[in-house]
Scaffold this active site. Structure first.
Site, short mmCIF file in Angstrom:
data_model
loop_
_atom_site.label_atom_id
_atom_site.label_comp_id
_atom_site.label_asym_id
_atom_site.label_seq_id
_atom_site.Cartn_x
_atom_site.Cartn_y
_atom_site.Cartn_z
N SER A 67 0.92 -1.18 0.06
CA SER A 67 -0.11 -0.24 0.16
C SER A 67 1.05 1.32 -0.07
O SER A 67 2.03 1.10 0.42
CB SER A 67 -0.97 0.01 1.19
OG SER A 67 -1.73 -1.11 1.22
N1 SAH Z 1 -0.97 -4.91 4.09
C1 SAH Z 1 -0.14 -5.12 2.89
C2 SAH Z 1 -1.08 -4.81 1.57
C3 SAH Z 1 -0.94 -6.08 0.92
S1 SAH Z 1 -2.25 -6.02 -0.54
C4 SAH Z 1 1.26 -4.50 2.86
O1 SAH Z 1 1.66 -3.60 3.66
O2 SAH Z 1 1.96 -4.94 1.92
C5 SAH Z 1 -3.58 -7.06 0.02
C6 SAH Z 1 -3.16 -8.20 0.42
O3 SAH Z 1 -4.40 -9.12 0.68
C7 SAH Z 1 -2.56 -9.19 -0.69
O4 SAH Z 1 -1.41 -9.83 -0.28
C8 SAH Z 1 -3.56 -10.02 -1.22
O5 SAH Z 1 -2.99 -11.65 -1.27
C9 SAH Z 1 -4.30 -10.44 0.23
N2 SAH Z 1 -5.60 -10.90 0.18
C10 SAH Z 1 -6.52 -10.75 -0.69
N3 SAH Z 1 -7.74 -11.67 -0.18
C11 SAH Z 1 -7.41 -12.27 1.02
C12 SAH Z 1 -8.16 -12.85 1.90
N4 SAH Z 1 -9.18 -13.42 1.66
N5 SAH Z 1 -7.53 -13.41 3.02
C13 SAH Z 1 -6.16 -12.89 3.42
N6 SAH Z 1 -5.44 -12.13 2.48
C14 SAH Z 1 -6.05 -11.87 1.51
#
Ligand code: SAH
Length: 217
Positions: A67
Site C-alpha cells: 500500500s
Molecule cells: N498490508 C499489505 C497490503 C497488501 S495488498 C502490505 O503492507 O504490503 C493486500 C493483500 O491481501 C494481498 O497480499 C492479498 O494476497 C491479500 N488478500 C486478498 N484476499 C485475501 C483474503 N481473503 N484473506 C487474506 N488475505 C487476502
C-alpha cells in the site's frame, strides 16, 4: 535481492516521507514515529529501491501491491491503537503494515491467502526482529480461536464487512476496512458498541487489490 542495509540515506528519505505524510494530514505522532523506524526499502524488490520512500504503491509479487505509505498512515491512524491492543490484519502482503503495527506496540495476528507471500513475509519480518503471528488462510473467516480482537485492519478491498470479522471484534473495538466492488473503494470505520450494535462511518476513496474468497486460487 533485498537491500537490507539501513543507511543514513534511507533514514534521511524516511524523515522526508514523514514530513510529507504530516503535510498530507497525518496527525498521529505515534504512527509517524513508527513509519520513521520501519525500513520500507527492505520490503521491496531492488528495482524499486530508489523510490521506496516515495508515497507510491509497488508490486510485491503474486499480482499484489504494497500500500501507499499515506494509506498505511491513514488506516493506522484510524485504528487509534493503544499499547498491547490485539490486532487482526487481513492481507499480510509484504508485511510493511504489519511492521508499523508492531512498532506501535500492538500484538499482531495477520492472515495472507497467497502462500508464497505468507512464507516470504514471515521470514523477512523475523529477520528484521518483528514478531507477529502469521497465518496462511482466508481473511473472510478471521481467526475465531484467537478472538476477540480490539482492532481489525483489512488491507484488501472487501465487497462488504465479513460477518466472521464483525463477530470477532471486541465490544468497544474498531475495524478499518475499504469497502467496494469497483476500482475504487470507500474507507469504512466500524465501531462495535454491543454484540448486536455497530456504528459505521465513511472516510474517503481509496484503491486496493480485491479481497478474494478462499485461499486455493
Ligand atoms: N498490508 C499489505 C497490503 C497488501 S495488498 C502490505 O503492507 O504490503 C493486500 C493483500 O491481501 C494481498 O497480499 C492479498 O494476497 C491479500 N488478500 C486478498 N484476499 C485475501 C483474503 N481473503 N484473506 C487474506 N488475505 C487476502
Amino acid at each position: 535481492m533485498i537491500d537490507r542495509i539501513d543507511t543514513f540515506l534511507h533514514k534521511g528519505k524516511r524523515k522526508k516521507l514523514v514530513d510529507l505524510l504530516r503535510q498530507k494530514g497525518c496527525t498521529d505522532e505515534q504512527v509517524l514515529a513508527a513509519i520513521n523506524e520501519v525500513p520500507r526499502h527492505t520490503f521491496l524488490d531492488s528495482a524499486f529501491l530508489n523510490f521506496a520512500y516515495d508515497d507510491e504503491a509497488f508490486p510485491i509479487g503474486e499480482g499484489q501491491t504494497i500500500s501507499h505509505p499515506s494509506t498505511v498512515a491513514f488506516q493506522t491512524q484510524l485504528l487509534a491503537l493503544k499499547k498491547n491492543d490485539k490486532v487482526l490484519e487481513i492481507g499480510t502482503g509484504c508485511g510493511y503494515q504489519t511492521a508499523v503495527l508492531l512498532e506501535m506496540g500492538a500484538k499482531v495476528f495477520t492472515i495472507e491467502r497467497q502462500q508464497k507471500l505468507y512464507e516470504k513475509t514471515k521470514l523477512h519480518l523475523s529477520s528484521l526482529g518483528y514478531n507477529a503471528r502469521f497465518f496462511y488462510g482466508d481473511g473472510y473467516e478471521g481467526l475465531p480461536h484467537y478472538a476477540p480482537f480490539n482492532k481489525i485492519i483489512v488491507t484488501a478491498a472487501a465487497p462488504y464487512p465479513p460477518d466472521a470479522l464483525l463477530k470477532q471484534m471486541a465490544i468497544g473495538g474498531t475495524m478499518v476496512i475499504p469497502i467496494g466492488k469497483g476500482a475504487e473503494q470507500i474507507m469504512n470505520i466500524i465501531q462495535k458498541k454491543s454484540e448486536t450494535l455497530f456504528e459505521r462511518s465513511e472516510l474517503g476513496k481509496y484503491k486496493f487489490v480485491p479481497m478474494l474468497k478462499d485461499k486455493s486460487r
